[in-house]
Write an enzyme that holds these catalytic residues in place. Structure first.
Site, PDB file in Angstrom:
ATOM      1  N   ASP A 115      14.667  -0.668   1.334  1.00 20.91           N
ATOM      2  CA  ASP A 115      15.327  -0.826   2.627  1.00 20.91           C
ATOM      3  C   ASP A 115      16.333  -1.970   2.456  1.00 20.91           C
ATOM      4  O   ASP A 115      17.370  -1.788   1.829  1.00 20.91           O
ATOM      5  CB  ASP A 115      14.225  -1.077   3.661  1.00 20.91           C
ATOM      6  CG  ASP A 115      14.694  -1.046   5.102  1.00 20.91           C
ATOM      7  OD1 ASP A 115      15.395  -0.102   5.468  1.00 20.91           O
ATOM      8  OD2 ASP A 115      14.358  -1.976   5.867  1.00 20.91           O
TER       9      ASP A 115
ATOM     10  N   LEU B 293      11.857  -6.148  -2.967  1.00 19.66           N
ATOM     11  CA  LEU B 293      12.072  -5.946  -4.407  1.00 19.66           C
ATOM     12  C   LEU B 293      12.612  -7.203  -5.071  1.00 19.66           C
ATOM     13  O   LEU B 293      12.198  -7.566  -6.165  1.00 19.66           O
ATOM     14  CB  LEU B 293      13.054  -4.788  -4.628  1.00 19.66           C
ATOM     15  CG  LEU B 293      12.420  -3.408  -4.585  1.00 19.66           C
ATOM     16  CD1 LEU B 293      13.499  -2.328  -4.584  1.00 19.66           C
ATOM     17  CD2 LEU B 293      11.467  -3.208  -5.771  1.00 19.66           C
TER      18      LEU B 293
ATOM     19  N   ASP C 162       7.692   2.663  -2.582  1.00 16.43           N
ATOM     20  CA  ASP C 162       7.867   3.787  -1.677  1.00 16.43           C
ATOM     21  C   ASP C 162       9.315   3.887  -1.196  1.00 16.43           C
ATOM     22  O   ASP C 162       9.921   4.950  -1.232  1.00 16.43           O
ATOM     23  CB  ASP C 162       6.894   3.693  -0.483  1.00 16.43           C
ATOM     24  CG  ASP C 162       6.899   2.328   0.209  1.00 16.43           C
ATOM     25  OD1 ASP C 162       7.675   1.433  -0.194  1.00 16.43           O
ATOM     26  OD2 ASP C 162       6.119   2.154   1.168  1.00 16.43           O
TER      27      ASP C 162
ATOM     28  N   ASP D  99       3.982   3.836   6.508  1.00 15.72           N
ATOM     29  CA  ASP D  99       3.258   3.667   7.762  1.00 15.72           C
ATOM     30  C   ASP D  99       4.159   3.212   8.903  1.00 15.72           C
ATOM     31  O   ASP D  99       5.256   2.698   8.693  1.00 15.72           O
ATOM     32  CB  ASP D  99       2.168   2.599   7.591  1.00 15.72           C
ATOM     33  CG  ASP D  99       2.765   1.194   7.476  1.00 15.72           C
ATOM     34  OD1 ASP D  99       3.569   0.977   6.545  1.00 15.72           O
ATOM     35  OD2 ASP D  99       2.461   0.328   8.325  1.00 15.72           O
TER      36      ASP D  99
ATOM     37  N   ARG E 257       0.803  -1.178   0.000  1.00 23.63           N
ATOM     38  CA  ARG E 257       0.000   0.000   0.000  1.00 23.63           C
ATOM     39  C   ARG E 257       0.857   1.257   0.000  1.00 23.63           C
ATOM     40  O   ARG E 257       0.420   2.323  -0.402  1.00 23.63           O
ATOM     41  CB  ARG E 257      -0.877  -0.003   1.288  1.00 23.63           C
ATOM     42  CG  ARG E 257      -2.011  -1.045   1.233  1.00 23.63           C
ATOM     43  CD  ARG E 257      -2.839  -1.009   2.505  1.00 23.63           C
ATOM     44  NE  ARG E 257      -2.052  -1.570   3.589  1.00 23.63           N
ATOM     45  CZ  ARG E 257      -2.132  -2.873   3.954  1.00 23.63           C
ATOM     46  NH1 ARG E 257      -2.926  -3.710   3.329  1.00 23.63           N
ATOM     47  NH2 ARG E 257      -1.405  -3.342   4.940  1.00 23.63           N
TER      48      ARG E 257
ATOM     49  N   LYS F 120      17.414   3.630   1.439  1.00 23.73           N
ATOM     50  CA  LYS F 120      18.344   3.583   2.578  1.00 23.73           C
ATOM     51  C   LYS F 120      19.501   2.681   2.162  1.00 23.73           C
ATOM     52  O   LYS F 120      19.477   1.482   2.398  1.00 23.73           O
ATOM     53  CB  LYS F 120      17.652   2.957   3.798  1.00 23.73           C
ATOM     54  CG  LYS F 120      16.508   3.741   4.388  1.00 23.73           C
ATOM     55  CD  LYS F 120      16.002   3.003   5.635  1.00 23.73           C
ATOM     56  CE  LYS F 120      14.649   3.492   6.063  1.00 23.73           C
ATOM     57  NZ  LYS F 120      14.048   2.635   7.110  1.00 23.73           N
TER      58      LYS F 120
END
Ligand code: IMP
Ligand code: MG
Length: 191
Positions: A112, A117, A109, A168, A52, A140
């Site tokens: 990390d 991915l 979004d 979130d 999301r 990051k």
């Protein structure tokens, strides 16, 4: 508009410090849109937005790309309700449309550890797209555990847990219009 570094109370005594302002995000999305528009001018662009977290970014980004394109959504979950990556992922919402022979652009979004991915790209490759590239709003680099190349990155960020603009913490704070760093009521900053 909330300026960089401003601290706002968001829930009880949790606070968020603005890390990327709405203005910075808007300018970056426009810049990414122009680059993608150029790169995909003679391709068959199919945008896969990752639910999301990436929906706000994806909705703004596709409107900054003046090309005929197709938009579809996929959901993959690798995080439980907290902040720790499990390294595992499962597709919880399939694509509705075929990506066969399409030039797929995955819109995420944040990159990390890149486990999400990695899993998502193997899933998408099994559907025979002509090409696949990745666009992540945030990266990051310090947290990277998989060699997954990012073709378009909005912002390189420090190893901090960020919320807002789709991101979130335990499913909350996605609707903040900026990207911020969450400080819990006990003063803890998550990373
Ligand atoms: P990865 O598999 O470790 O690369 O995790 C990617 C996913 O973890 C992202 O799509 C986000 O949903 C989530 N995530 C990673 N870092 C953050 C963060 O700082 N804030 C909110 N969600 C994050
Ligand atoms: Mg996500």
């Amino acid at each position: 508009m909330t300026g960089k570094g401003n601290v706002t109370a968001i829930s009880g005594s949790d606070t968020v410090e603005v890390y990327l302002t709405e203005e910075q995000i808007r300018a970056k999305v426009a810049e990414l849109g122009r680059r993608i528009e150029k790169d995909y001018a003679d391709k068959d662009l199919f945008v896969v937005a990752v639910l999301r977290g990436a929906i706000f970014f994806a909705c703004d980004l596709v409107r900054a790309i003046d090309l005929p394109l197709v938009l579809d959504f996929v959901q993959i979950s690798s995080y439980a309700d907290g902040t720790e990556s499990t390294g595992r992922a499962k597709i919880t919402k399939e694509l509705d449309l075929s990506i066969k022979d399409k030039d797929v652009l995955v819109v995420e979004d944040i990159a990390d550890t890149r486990h999400t991915l990695h899993n998502l790209l193997s899933f998408l490759r099994s559907k025979f797209p002509r090409s696949i590239r990745v666009c992540a709003l945030l990266n990051k680099e310090e947290r990277k555990e998989r060699e997954i190349p990012l073709d378009y990155v909005g912002f390189e960020i420090e190893n901090l847990f960020v919320i807002g603009y789709g991101l979130d913490y335990a499913q909350r704070y996605r609707n903040l219009p900026f990207v911020g760093v969450l400080r819990l009521s006990d003063g803890e900053i998550l990373s």
